[in-house]
Enzyme design. Structure first.
Site, mmCIF file in Angstrom:
data_model
loop_
_atom_site.group_PDB
_atom_site.id
_atom_site.type_symbol
_atom_site.label_atom_id
_atom_site.label_comp_id
_atom_site.label_asym_id
_atom_site.label_seq_id
_atom_site.Cartn_x
_atom_site.Cartn_y
_atom_site.Cartn_z
ATOM 1 N N CYS A 1 32.530 60.570 56.641
ATOM 2 C CA CYS A 1 32.390 60.150 58.031
ATOM 3 C C CYS A 1 32.242 61.347 58.931
ATOM 4 C CB CYS A 1 33.612 59.329 58.453
ATOM 5 S SG CYS A 1 33.574 58.844 60.182
ATOM 6 N N GLY A 2 31.184 61.371 59.705
ATOM 7 C CA GLY A 2 30.942 62.500 60.583
ATOM 8 C C GLY A 2 31.434 62.312 61.997
#
Length: 273
Positions: free
Chosen positions: A115-116
């Site tokens: 997850c960025g």
């Protein structure tokens, strides 16, 4: 430079038998990105192409728009127990006149490989406004061109062949010619590396291009593509609802389930044909 793969002893169980063998794993290490000596974000990534990753990250966060906005990017600090550089801290100096990152870009803790956007300092900072809107891009891509891209991307996934544990992103022309392909344990990192390479090569804004990702199309990947001016994003798996909404809002074309000669077009279908 850090290792891209790591060898590890494993016990393989098969048909009631246990065997000890060596297995190859993809490396995952933290990269701290600093701007002007100040920590901005930490992302879990596969070592390699870190300068591209930093440039792509700063591009897709709206900090920079051109390669000239960065005066220098260099490794610093970060040593192991033997005093050797880990190459896990990269400091970027912005060119004169380039404003520092907005506080909203800062990550509270770190970015995982999956997850960025987790850990953004403010939810309002998740949705960014691009300086390179793809809405007016009149490029058209033939369905058969799109159908051929996953095989081209897969053929260039060298590390995946030995580990089976990497995502990939590829940037292509509208006629299917590869511009850049990168692998990473994080899909958002793979995209940042590809976009960073394009930025360093003076290609941004990326009008008339197709960005292909090996997994699903998330909101963040659509946002990253939009921030670089990419008009067409394709994924071999599904998009999220927010990804489809953002693609339509930004005037992008979003393709999902790109497998063989079938695909679903979730936004911007006028560019396909």
């Amino acid at each position: 430079m850090g290792r891209v793969t790591v060898r590890r002893t494993v016990v393989r169980l098969s048909a009631g038998e246990a065997r000890t063998r060596q297995d190859t794993l993809v490396a995952e290490e933290p990269l701290e990105i600093r701007v002007g000596g100040k920590a901005l974000a930490v992302t879990m990534r596969t070592p390699g192409h870190d300068v591209e990753l930093a440039h792509g990250f700063l591009l897709t966060e709206g900090v920079i728009g051109h390669a000239e906005d960065v005066s220098i990017a260099r490794y610093c600090d970060g040593v192991d127990e033997q005093g050797r550089n880990t190459y896990n801290v990269l400091d970027v100096a912005l060119a004169d006149g380039v404003p520092p990152p907005d506080p909203g870009v800062e990550r509270n803790f770190y970015t995982t490989s999956s997850c960025g956007v987790c850990g953004k300092a403010a939810l309002d900072a998740v949705k960014l406004k691009t300086r390179f809107s793809p809405a007016a891009d009149d490029v058209r891509v033939a369905p058969e061109t799109l159908s051929a891209l996953p095989d081209v991307l897969r053929a260039q996934q060298k590390v995946f062949d030995g580990t089976g544990g990497l995502h990939a992103a590829g940037l292509f022309t509208a006629t299917g010619e590869p511009i850049a392909v990168r692998e990473d344990v994080g899909r958002h990192n793979a995209v940042d590396k590809v976009l960073g390479r394009a930025l360093l090569d003076g290609r941004v804004p990326l009008g008339g291009t197709v960005l292909l990702v090996s997994g699903r199309a998330s909101f963040e990947l659509v946002q990253k593509a939009a921030m670089a001016g990419v008009p067409v994003l394709a994924a071999v798996s599904a998009p999220s609802s927010l990804a489809a909404e953002l693609a339509a809002e930004q005037g992008m074309t979003l393709v999902g389930f790109l497998r063989g000669d079938t695909m679903n077009v979730y936004a911007g279908e006028d560019r396909i044909g």
